[in-house]
Design a protein around this motif. Sequence first.
Motif, PDB file in Angstrom:
ATOM      1  N   LEU A  18       0.826  -1.209   0.000  1.00 43.04           N
ATOM      2  CA  LEU A  18       0.000   0.000   0.000  1.00 43.04           C
ATOM      3  C   LEU A  18       0.861   1.260   0.000  1.00 43.04           C
ATOM      4  CD1 LEU A  18      -2.841   1.293   0.263  1.00 43.04           C
ATOM      5  CD2 LEU A  18      -2.575   1.100   2.746  1.00 43.04           C
ATOM      6  N   ALA A  19       0.425   2.260  -0.756  1.00 45.84           N
ATOM      7  CA  ALA A  19       1.147   3.533  -0.806  1.00 45.84           C
ATOM      8  C   ALA A  19       0.160   4.695  -0.827  1.00 45.84           C
ATOM      9  CB  ALA A  19       2.035   3.590  -2.037  1.00 45.84           C
ATOM     10  N   PHE A  20       0.481   5.746  -0.077  1.00 50.25           N
ATOM     11  CA  PHE A  20      -0.194   7.025  -0.259  1.00 50.25           C
ATOM     12  C   PHE A  20       0.379   7.653  -1.528  1.00 50.25           C
ATOM     13  CE2 PHE A  20      -0.651   7.541   4.601  1.00 50.25           C
ATOM     14  CZ  PHE A  20      -1.974   7.098   4.567  1.00 50.25           C
ATOM     15  N   VAL A  21      -0.483   8.252  -2.334  1.00 49.73           N
ATOM     16  CA  VAL A  21      -0.025   8.977  -3.525  1.00 49.73           C
ATOM     17  C   VAL A  21      -0.517  10.408  -3.414  1.00 49.73           C
ATOM     18  CG1 VAL A  21      -0.086   9.142  -6.040  1.00 49.73           C
ATOM     19  CG2 VAL A  21      -0.096   6.884  -4.932  1.00 49.73           C
ATOM     20  N   TRP A  22       0.425  11.345  -3.313  1.00 49.07           N
ATOM     21  CA  TRP A  22       0.082  12.760  -3.173  1.00 49.07           C
ATOM     22  C   TRP A  22      -0.068  13.407  -4.541  1.00 49.07           C
ATOM     23  CZ3 TRP A  22      -1.901  16.181  -0.090  1.00 49.07           C
ATOM     24  CH2 TRP A  22      -1.778  17.537  -0.398  1.00 49.07           C
ATOM     25  N   VAL A  27      -3.121   1.632  -3.683  1.00 43.83           N
ATOM     26  CA  VAL A  27      -2.882   3.045  -3.427  1.00 43.83           C
ATOM     27  C   VAL A  27      -4.072   3.689  -2.726  1.00 43.83           C
ATOM     28  CG1 VAL A  27      -1.311   3.352  -5.383  1.00 43.83           C
ATOM     29  CG2 VAL A  27      -3.768   3.748  -5.705  1.00 43.83           C
ATOM     30  N   ILE A  28      -3.762   4.711  -1.957  1.00 42.47           N
ATOM     31  CA  ILE A  28      -4.755   5.663  -1.461  1.00 42.47           C
ATOM     32  C   ILE A  28      -4.370   7.004  -2.062  1.00 42.47           C
ATOM     33  CG2 ILE A  28      -5.611   6.910   0.559  1.00 42.47           C
ATOM     34  CD1 ILE A  28      -5.314   4.336   2.162  1.00 42.47           C
ATOM     35  N   ALA A  41      -3.287  -2.572 -13.119  1.00 46.73           N
ATOM     36  CA  ALA A  41      -3.227  -1.254 -12.486  1.00 46.73           C
ATOM     37  C   ALA A  41      -3.291  -1.448 -10.982  1.00 46.73           C
ATOM     38  CB  ALA A  41      -4.397  -0.379 -12.952  1.00 46.73           C
ATOM     39  N   PRO A  42      -2.744  -0.515 -10.222  1.00 45.72           N
ATOM     40  CA  PRO A  42      -2.847  -0.648  -8.767  1.00 45.72           C
ATOM     41  C   PRO A  42      -4.298  -0.595  -8.309  1.00 45.72           C
ATOM     42  CG  PRO A  42      -2.018   1.519  -9.387  1.00 45.72           C
ATOM     43  CD  PRO A  42      -2.013   0.692 -10.628  1.00 45.72           C
ATOM     44  N   GLN A  43      -4.590  -1.331  -7.284  1.00 45.33           N
ATOM     45  CA  GLN A  43      -5.918  -1.286  -6.676  1.00 45.33           C
ATOM     46  C   GLN A  43      -6.069   0.016  -5.906  1.00 45.33           C
ATOM     47  OE1 GLN A  43      -7.265  -4.781  -4.396  1.00 45.33           O
ATOM     48  NE2 GLN A  43      -7.755  -3.360  -2.723  1.00 45.33           N
ATOM     49  N   ILE A  44      -7.188   0.707  -6.080  1.00 47.60           N
ATOM     50  CA  ILE A  44      -7.423   1.967  -5.373  1.00 47.60           C
ATOM     51  C   ILE A  44      -8.241   1.663  -4.123  1.00 47.60           C
ATOM     52  CG2 ILE A  44      -8.373   4.292  -5.527  1.00 47.60           C
ATOM     53  CD1 ILE A  44      -8.035   4.036  -8.590  1.00 47.60           C
ATOM     54  N   ASP A  45      -7.593   1.779  -2.975  1.00 47.93           N
ATOM     55  CA  ASP A  45      -8.232   1.448  -1.702  1.00 47.93           C
ATOM     56  C   ASP A  45      -9.050   2.599  -1.133  1.00 47.93           C
ATOM     57  OD1 ASP A  45      -6.949  -0.937  -1.994  1.00 47.93           O
ATOM     58  OD2 ASP A  45      -5.956  -0.916  -0.036  1.00 47.93           O
ATOM     59  N   GLY A  46      -8.762   3.819  -1.546  1.00 47.63           N
ATOM     60  CA  GLY A  46      -9.489   4.966  -1.011  1.00 47.63           C
ATOM     61  C   GLY A  46      -8.979   6.259  -1.615  1.00 47.63           C
ATOM     62  N   ILE A  47      -9.755   7.313  -1.421  1.00 44.18           N
ATOM     63  CA  ILE A  47      -9.397   8.632  -1.952  1.00 44.18           C
ATOM     64  C   ILE A  47      -9.695   9.681  -0.889  1.00 44.18           C
ATOM     65  CG2 ILE A  47      -9.845  10.358  -3.740  1.00 44.18           C
ATOM     66  CD1 ILE A  47     -10.859   8.097  -5.532  1.00 44.18           C
ATOM     67  N   VAL A  48      -8.752  10.590  -0.675  1.00 48.17           N
ATOM     68  CA  VAL A  48      -8.969  11.770   0.163  1.00 48.17           C
ATOM     69  C   VAL A  48      -8.848  12.996  -0.738  1.00 48.17           C
ATOM     70  CG1 VAL A  48      -8.215  13.130   2.152  1.00 48.17           C
ATOM     71  CG2 VAL A  48      -7.982  10.633   2.195  1.00 48.17           C
ATOM     72  N   LEU A  49      -9.868  13.831  -0.730  1.00 50.05           N
ATOM     73  CA  LEU A  49      -9.871  15.045  -1.544  1.00 50.05           C
ATOM     74  C   LEU A  49      -9.931  16.257  -0.624  1.00 50.05           C
ATOM     75  CD1 LEU A  49     -12.492  13.891  -4.215  1.00 50.05           C
ATOM     76  CD2 LEU A  49     -10.000  13.762  -4.367  1.00 50.05           C
ATOM     77  N   ILE A  50      -8.970  17.149  -0.787  1.00 50.58           N
ATOM     78  CA  ILE A  50      -8.870  18.346   0.061  1.00 50.58           C
ATOM     79  C   ILE A  50      -9.216  19.560  -0.794  1.00 50.58           C
ATOM     80  CG2 ILE A  50      -7.366  19.669   1.605  1.00 50.58           C
ATOM     81  CD1 ILE A  50      -5.507  17.041   1.411  1.00 50.58           C
ATOM     82  N   ALA A  51     -10.299  20.249  -0.449  1.00 48.26           N
ATOM     83  CA  ALA A  51     -10.763  21.392  -1.251  1.00 48.26           C
ATOM     84  C   ALA A  51     -10.737  21.047  -2.734  1.00 48.26           C
ATOM     85  CB  ALA A  51      -9.907  22.627  -0.976  1.00 48.26           C
ATOM     86  N   PRO A  52     -11.393  19.954  -3.129  1.00 49.59           N
ATOM     87  CA  PRO A  52     -11.263  19.457  -4.499  1.00 49.59           C
ATOM     88  C   PRO A  52     -11.804  20.451  -5.529  1.00 49.59           C
ATOM     89  CG  PRO A  52     -13.075  18.351  -3.379  1.00 49.59           C
ATOM     90  CD  PRO A  52     -12.334  19.139  -2.336  1.00 49.59           C
ATOM     91  N   ALA A  53     -11.087  20.523  -6.650  1.00 53.40           N
ATOM     92  CA  ALA A  53     -11.467  21.470  -7.702  1.00 53.40           C
ATOM     93  C   ALA A  53     -11.640  20.792  -9.050  1.00 53.40           C
ATOM     94  CB  ALA A  53     -10.418  22.569  -7.800  1.00 53.40           C
TER      95      ALA A  53
END
Length: 267
Positions: A37-41, A107-108, A132-144
């Motif tokens: 698992l990896a965080f992707v910024w 990835v998250i 493709a990497p499995q997407i375990d979750g998404i965090v959106l900060i002030a998404p545009a």
Amino acid sequence: MTEAAAHITEKRITVGEGPAGREIAILHRAAQKKTGLAFVWLGGYRSDMSGTKAVELDALAGELGIAAIRFDYSGHGISGGAFRDGTISRWLEEALAVLDDIKPKRVILVGSSMGGWIALRLVQELKKRKKAPQIDGIVLIAPAPDFTAELIEPNLTDAERRSLAERGYFEEPSEYSSEPNIYTRDLIEDGRRNRVLTGIIETGCPVTILQGMKDRDVPYQHALKLVEFLPADDVVLTLVRDGDHRLSRPQDIEKLRAAASALIMHD
């Protein structure tokens, strides 16, 4: 070098060919646990991977023993390429290339402002791939997402429209830099081709949105609109009453850390 920094590798990859080629800088924190698992910024417009939120996310990954991937889009930070050449398609291509190079299994995605748009487009593109990497979750900060079509084009002044037509770009003062923000005709036209707020967005994973209600760049109503396009997902929207666009205060960072950690717990 601290023990935490010892696990971080800086590398550069080339994306594109010929005149379109540009060198992309990456910081990769190796995992200390075999989770894959990896965080992707995914940073915002004119931001870079050395910003407060990016660094704090990397530190959280170190504490949790998982991997973290940060990179600068072309024209940003220490990556190559000209900022004025940047488009959503171009920066999306770079995000895909970074994942192809690092090859995380899971990835998250954590996207800030424009990075939220890149994250949602990244999901769409990864779903088209057999491997493709499995997407375990998404965090959106002030998404545009769709900010060029939704937030810029409807508010263009006559002078800005003339500048786009005659010079191919327009400038506006930046609240965060002495240099003005530059929006090009290519960025706006490419933005129309990358719109995501046109139908149901199927991420297939939990989504957490953090949004300041005093955000002058991306109004909180935009986050509410985004939620309408995520009907099939487990979506949590946190509105921060006194939060601005950056959401980089200590109390905001704690919300980011909690949101990212919760997605790992959810998994």
